[in-house]
Design a protein around this motif. Structure first.
Motif, mmCIF file in Angstrom:
data_model
loop_
_atom_site.group_PDB
_atom_site.id
_atom_site.type_symbol
_atom_site.label_atom_id
_atom_site.label_comp_id
_atom_site.label_asym_id
_atom_site.label_seq_id
_atom_site.Cartn_x
_atom_site.Cartn_y
_atom_site.Cartn_z
ATOM 1 N N GLU A 95 -9.402 -1.086 6.340
ATOM 2 C CA GLU A 95 -9.358 -1.748 5.115
ATOM 3 C C GLU A 95 -8.016 -1.828 4.321
ATOM 4 N N TYR A 96 -7.756 -2.836 3.751
ATOM 5 C CA TYR A 96 -6.391 -3.004 2.906
ATOM 6 C C TYR A 96 -6.529 -2.375 1.810
ATOM 7 N N VAL A 97 -5.451 -1.616 1.386
ATOM 8 C CA VAL A 97 -5.642 -0.884 0.225
ATOM 9 C C VAL A 97 -4.299 -1.430 -0.509
#
Length: 87
Positions: free
Chosen positions: A79-81
Motif C-alpha cells: 500500500e502506498y503511504v
C-alpha cells in the motif's frame, strides 16, 4: 633460567626466519596467483566472446525468451503511504 632464555631465543629466531622467508617468497607467490587468475579469466571470457561472434551476424536481432501471456504482473506489492515531513 638458561633453558628459558634458550627457548625465547629459539622462538625469536624461528619468528624472524619465517618472516624473512615469507618476504622472499611473497613476490613469487603473488606472481603465481595473478597468473592463475589471468588464465581463469581468459578461459571464462575468451571462450564466450568467440562463440558469440561466430554465431551471430552484425545487425541481426535475436529474442532469447518471449514473455508468457498468462503471467501478468497482478501481484500487489504493498500500500502506498504518503510521506509527511515533521518539523
Amino acid at each position: 633460567m638458561m633453558t628459558f632464555l634458550k627457548t625465547i631465543l629459539i622462538v625469536l629466531l624461528v619468528y624472524f626466519g619465517v618472516k624473512f622467508l615469507f618476504r622472499l617468497a611473497t613476490p613469487y607467490l603473488m606472481r603465481y596467483i595473478s597468473k592463475k587468475a589471468g588464465q581463469q579469466f581468459e578461459q571464462f571470457f575468451g571462450n564466450n566472446a568467440n562463440i558469440n561472434t561466430q554465431r551471430e551476424k552484425e545487425g541481426s536481432i535475436t529474442i532469447d525468451k518471449n514473455p508468457s501471456p498468462n503471467s501478468r504482473n497482478s501481484k500487489k506489492v504493498g500500500e502506498y503511504v504518503d510521506f509527511e515531513e515533521v518539523e
